[in-house]
Design a protein around this motif. Sequence first.
Motif, PDB file in Angstrom:
ATOM      1  N   ALA A   1       0.827  -1.212   0.000  1.00  0.00           N
ATOM      2  CA  ALA A   1       0.000   0.000   0.000  1.00  0.00           C
ATOM      3  C   ALA A   1       0.860   1.260   0.000  1.00  0.00           C
ATOM      4  CB  ALA A   1      -0.932   0.003   1.214  1.00  0.00           C
TER       5      ALA A   1
ATOM      6  N   GLY B   1       3.814   1.421  -1.443  1.00  0.00           N
ATOM      7  CA  GLY B   1       4.650   1.479  -2.630  1.00  0.00           C
ATOM      8  C   GLY B   1       5.809   0.507  -2.712  1.00  0.00           C
TER       9      GLY B   1
ATOM     10  N   HIS C   1       1.936  -6.099 -11.517  1.00  0.00           N
ATOM     11  CA  HIS C   1       2.563  -4.799 -11.281  1.00  0.00           C
ATOM     12  C   HIS C   1       3.723  -4.955 -10.312  1.00  0.00           C
ATOM     13  CE1 HIS C   1      -0.996  -2.934 -13.067  1.00  0.00           C
ATOM     14  NE2 HIS C   1      -1.705  -3.769 -12.316  1.00  0.00           N
TER      15      HIS C   1
ATOM     16  N   PRO D   1      -0.718   0.018  -8.611  1.00  0.00           N
ATOM     17  CA  PRO D   1      -1.400   1.279  -8.913  1.00  0.00           C
ATOM     18  C   PRO D   1      -2.323   1.660  -7.752  1.00  0.00           C
ATOM     19  CG  PRO D   1      -2.399  -0.532 -10.141  1.00  0.00           C
ATOM     20  CD  PRO D   1      -1.203  -1.093  -9.426  1.00  0.00           C
ATOM     21  N   GLY D   2      -2.833   2.865  -7.797  1.00  0.00           N
ATOM     22  CA  GLY D   2      -3.621   3.422  -6.700  1.00  0.00           C
ATOM     23  C   GLY D   2      -4.746   2.556  -6.180  1.00  0.00           C
ATOM     24  N   ARG D   3      -5.588   2.046  -7.067  1.00  0.00           N
ATOM     25  CA  ARG D   3      -6.748   1.277  -6.604  1.00  0.00           C
ATOM     26  C   ARG D   3      -6.321  -0.008  -5.888  1.00  0.00           C
ATOM     27  NH1 ARG D   3      -7.560  -2.852 -10.073  1.00  0.00           N
ATOM     28  NH2 ARG D   3      -6.642  -2.649 -12.135  1.00  0.00           N
TER      29      ARG D   3
ATOM     30  N   ARG E   1      -3.446  -0.327  -4.308  1.00  0.00           N
ATOM     31  CA  ARG E   1      -2.844   0.114  -3.042  1.00  0.00           C
ATOM     32  C   ARG E   1      -3.926   0.286  -1.971  1.00  0.00           C
ATOM     33  NH1 ARG E   1       2.074   4.383  -3.623  1.00  0.00           N
ATOM     34  NH2 ARG E   1       3.269   3.237  -5.177  1.00  0.00           N
ATOM     35  N   VAL E   2      -5.063   0.812  -2.386  1.00  0.00           N
ATOM     36  CA  VAL E   2      -6.186   0.947  -1.439  1.00  0.00           C
ATOM     37  C   VAL E   2      -6.605  -0.440  -0.951  1.00  0.00           C
ATOM     38  CG1 VAL E   2      -8.609   1.629  -1.206  1.00  0.00           C
ATOM     39  CG2 VAL E   2      -6.994   3.143  -2.373  1.00  0.00           C
TER      40      VAL E   2
END
Length: 132
Positions: free
Chosen positions: A27, A29, A41, A45-47, A49-50
């Motif tokens: 989350a 990085g 990945h 990516p952001g979603r 990480r959430v």
Amino acid sequence: MNELMPVLVVVFVAALAVLSVMQLALAFGAPWGSLAWGGQHRVLPGRLRVGSGVAPVLYVAFAAVVLDRAGWIDVVAEPVARVGTWVVFGFAALSVIPNALSRSRPERYVGTSVALLLAVTSLVVALGGATT
């Protein structure tokens, strides 16, 4: 099997603790994306990480239910712990499938192994109930 139950409970909670640390690192990085979320990945990516940030909350709930069912803590009513442990088992057992089918070799080997470990240990607790 009853004498093994405390060991299996500790293994279950320890595995969730390691997963929690990994998910929190993802989350924030960490470049361990090959171990989670399909392994597509390096850095999530952001979603995703959430999702990795939320996962430890779910793991804490799983641990609480299993610890309650094993008789180590008392945070929910016994019927909730009994049913909840079966839900945890079901979640763990079902998570074996996407991990085993992942295109990512690290996720396939590590994720499938951890999912199987969580499924087996939660199944034993679900079947056995309180150890105290």
